[in-house]
Write a protein that holds these residues in place. Structure first.
Motif, PDB file in Angstrom:
ATOM      1  N   PHE A   1       0.799  -1.531   0.002  1.00  0.00           N
ATOM      2  CA  PHE A   1      -0.198  -0.711   0.127  1.00  0.00           C
ATOM      3  C   PHE A   1       1.074   1.390  -0.048  1.00  0.00           C
ATOM      4  O   PHE A   1       2.160   1.452   0.612  1.00  0.00           O
ATOM      5  CB  PHE A   1      -1.093   0.428   1.312  1.00  0.00           C
ATOM      6  CG  PHE A   1      -2.269  -1.233   0.969  1.00  0.00           C
ATOM      7  CD1 PHE A   1      -3.136  -0.475   0.383  1.00  0.00           C
ATOM      8  CD2 PHE A   1      -1.639  -2.067   1.308  1.00  0.00           C
ATOM      9  CE1 PHE A   1      -4.379  -1.417   0.565  1.00  0.00           C
ATOM     10  CE2 PHE A   1      -3.387  -2.867   1.217  1.00  0.00           C
ATOM     11  CZ  PHE A   1      -4.544  -2.439   0.726  1.00  0.00           C
ATOM     12  N   SER A   2       0.150   2.408  -0.693  1.00  0.00           N
ATOM     13  CA  SER A   2       1.285   3.662  -0.289  1.00  0.00           C
ATOM     14  C   SER A   2       0.320   4.966  -0.406  1.00  0.00           C
ATOM     15  O   SER A   2       0.404   5.830   0.662  1.00  0.00           O
ATOM     16  CB  SER A   2       1.467   4.121  -2.324  1.00  0.00           C
ATOM     17  OG  SER A   2       0.397   3.679  -3.045  1.00  0.00           O
ATOM     18  N   ASN A   3      -1.380   4.432   0.432  1.00  0.00           N
ATOM     19  CA  ASN A   3      -1.635   5.262   0.750  1.00  0.00           C
ATOM     20  C   ASN A   3      -3.100   4.124   1.173  1.00  0.00           C
ATOM     21  O   ASN A   3      -3.933   4.084   0.625  1.00  0.00           O
ATOM     22  CB  ASN A   3      -2.355   5.697   0.457  1.00  0.00           C
ATOM     23  CG  ASN A   3      -2.733   7.609   0.692  1.00  0.00           C
ATOM     24  OD1 ASN A   3      -3.511   6.986   1.855  1.00  0.00           O
ATOM     25  ND2 ASN A   3      -3.250   8.401   0.159  1.00  0.00           N
ATOM     26  N   ILE A   4      -3.036   4.295   2.653  1.00  0.00           N
ATOM     27  CA  ILE A   4      -3.951   3.164   3.230  1.00  0.00           C
ATOM     28  C   ILE A   4      -5.346   3.279   3.264  1.00  0.00           C
ATOM     29  O   ILE A   4      -6.427   3.225   3.027  1.00  0.00           O
ATOM     30  CB  ILE A   4      -4.131   2.527   3.900  1.00  0.00           C
ATOM     31  CG1 ILE A   4      -2.798   3.132   5.512  1.00  0.00           C
ATOM     32  CG2 ILE A   4      -2.533   1.145   4.073  1.00  0.00           C
ATOM     33  CD1 ILE A   4      -3.256   2.951   7.039  1.00  0.00           C
ATOM     34  N   SER A   5      -5.568   5.271   3.520  1.00  0.00           N
ATOM     35  CA  SER A   5      -6.915   5.403   3.498  1.00  0.00           C
ATOM     36  C   SER A   5      -7.593   5.783   2.175  1.00  0.00           C
ATOM     37  O   SER A   5      -8.976   5.786   2.054  1.00  0.00           O
ATOM     38  CB  SER A   5      -6.579   6.881   3.966  1.00  0.00           C
ATOM     39  OG  SER A   5      -5.832   7.764   3.050  1.00  0.00           O
TER      40      SER A   5
END
Lengths: 137, 288
Positions: free
Chosen positions: B140-144
């Motif tokens: 993941f590079s951005n979990i949101s």
């Protein structure tokens, strides 16, 4: 005159006995029907013929376990009631071997799922303890 | 004559009771063997079944019966495999469709920004670090916003080098504390590619590949293997099986055992109803 009274008393007693037998027999039948219903439910869920609750999330997973567990416990409960009344009608006590057989037969229904198996084991033990105390009182 | 028949009946009854008790002791022993499902290390062996190919998007579409033919197991991932403590229990689903191997890893956890899950693939059944030469990682590079990347690596003396030609694909999706990772790997595809382990069908005991499931939270850019936090091994044996619904040996054993248990219970239930009917007849006879 006194002779007539005695016969009336005897008639009342035999009527009451017949009524009790009838009641006990009806209980045997009703209990075995309920047990049959829960046994069918147990076959469907514990034999995993019905598996549509799988993969639907945690809530359905818990519901699936509860159905499996309740089906087995109520099967055992009603079968023990039915066999107990049956034995009473035949004038014999419900012996330990029969309870053990029912315990094993019920427990083995849960062998596919370790969670159901564990809860069933404790559930059956609680039912036996409960019935023992009910009998004692 | 009457006495002899009664005692004979009692003897038969005693033997029958003994047989039933013996049968159930055997059943209990077998069922306790079948109850062991949690795997640890390469003790866990999976022979994936055939099923319909799922969409690799980090979601499990139950309305499409995705993954319904997958072998579903639990696996503990450990910070140190040689000293198995503080495990993270993950659900491991494995299936195939004749041309690809599908693996899904699911768990609940407080997720980190650059969390990743990967598969290190050994060229055979060896668990030696140098035999793991292929890695597929979803990070993941951005979990949101559920942004992730799938990378195919070649392991050269434990140094992760990105493949020239990326094979397979992967996806991940986080929802609250729950996460689903999905991977697809081609089977018996391009034997000459030195950057990928050639996954092949096998039938003997020697066939199969050790997959090391890894999980960690990386720096940006990632640094492998330093960022790997927990891992464990599983042996996956891909067998060529043209019949999608053919039962495995274990499934067949469970099915036979189920039929014995429920069949015995059913027969005893029917016999008991017969006894109830007989009892009714006896009561009526006594009354008249």
């Amino acid at each position: 005159m006194p002779k007539f009274k005695k016969e009336k008393k005897r008639d009342n007693r035999s009527n009451k006995k017949a009524f009790n037998e009838e009641f006990a027999y009806k209980t045997v039948i009703k209990s075995v029907i309920f047990a049959g219903f829960f046994f069918t439910l147990s076959i469907l869920f514990n034999m995993e013929i019905i598996t549509f609750f799988v993969n639907l999330g945690e809530l359905w997973f818990i519901i699936d376990i509860i159905i499996k567990l309740v089906a087995i416990l109520l099967f055992f409960f009603f079968m023990v009631i039915s066999i107990g009344n049956y034995k009473e009608l035949t004038g014999r006590p419900l012996d330990f071997k029969l309870i053990l057989l029912m315990f094993v037969l019920s427990l083995l229904q849960a062998f596919r799922d370790p969670i159901v198996f564990t809860f069933t084991f404790f559930g059956l033990a609680i039912i036996i303890i409960y019935m023992f105390f009910v009998q004692e009182s | 004559m009457h006495k002899i028949s009664v005692s004979g009946f009692r003897t038969v009854k005693r033997i029958a009771i003994k047989l039933i008790i013996l049968m159930f002791i055997t059943s209990l022993t077998v069922s306790s063997y079948l109850l062991v499902i949690n795997g640890s290390g390469a003790d866990l062996e999976i022979k994936p079944l055939y099923g319909q190919a799922p969409v690799i998007d980090g979601e499990i579409d139950t309305s499409e019966n995705e993954w319904n033919k997958a072998i579903k197991e639990h696996l503990n991932l450990y910070p140190n495999e040689s000293a198995p403590e503080n495990p993270l229990l993950v659900d491991l689903w494995v299936m195939q469709n004749g041309s690809n191997l599908y693996i899904s890893i699911q768990f609940s956890f407080l997720h980190n920004s650059f969390e990743f899950v990967g598969l290190l693939i050994s060229s055979n059944q060896s668990e030696n670090p140098e035999d793991f030469t292929d890695a597929k990682i979803v990070r993941f590079s951005n979990i949101s916003t559920n942004e992730y990347t799938y990378k195919d690596y070649y392991l050269n003396n434990s140094i992760y080098e990105e493949d020239t030609n990326s094979n397979g694909s992967g996806a991940g999706k986080i929802e609250g504390e729950d996460v689903i990772y999905e991977f697809v790997l081609p089977v018996e595809y391009n034997e000459s590619d030195p950057e990928d382990v050639f996954l092949e069908y096998g039938t003997d005991e020697e066939s199969g590949h050790i997959f090391k499931i890894i999980m960690g939270d990386s720096t940006d850019p990632p640094s492998y293997p330093e960022d790997i936090r927990i891992s464990n091994n599983v042996l996956i044996k891909i067998t060529y099986n043209p019949l999608p619904t053919e039962l495995t040996q274990e499934e067949l054993l469970i099915l036979i055992f189920s039929i014995i248990i429920f069949g015995t219970s059913g027969m005893l239930y029917v016999f008991y109803i017969y006894r109830i009917v007989k009892l009714k007849e006896r009561i009526e006879r006594i009354r008249t």
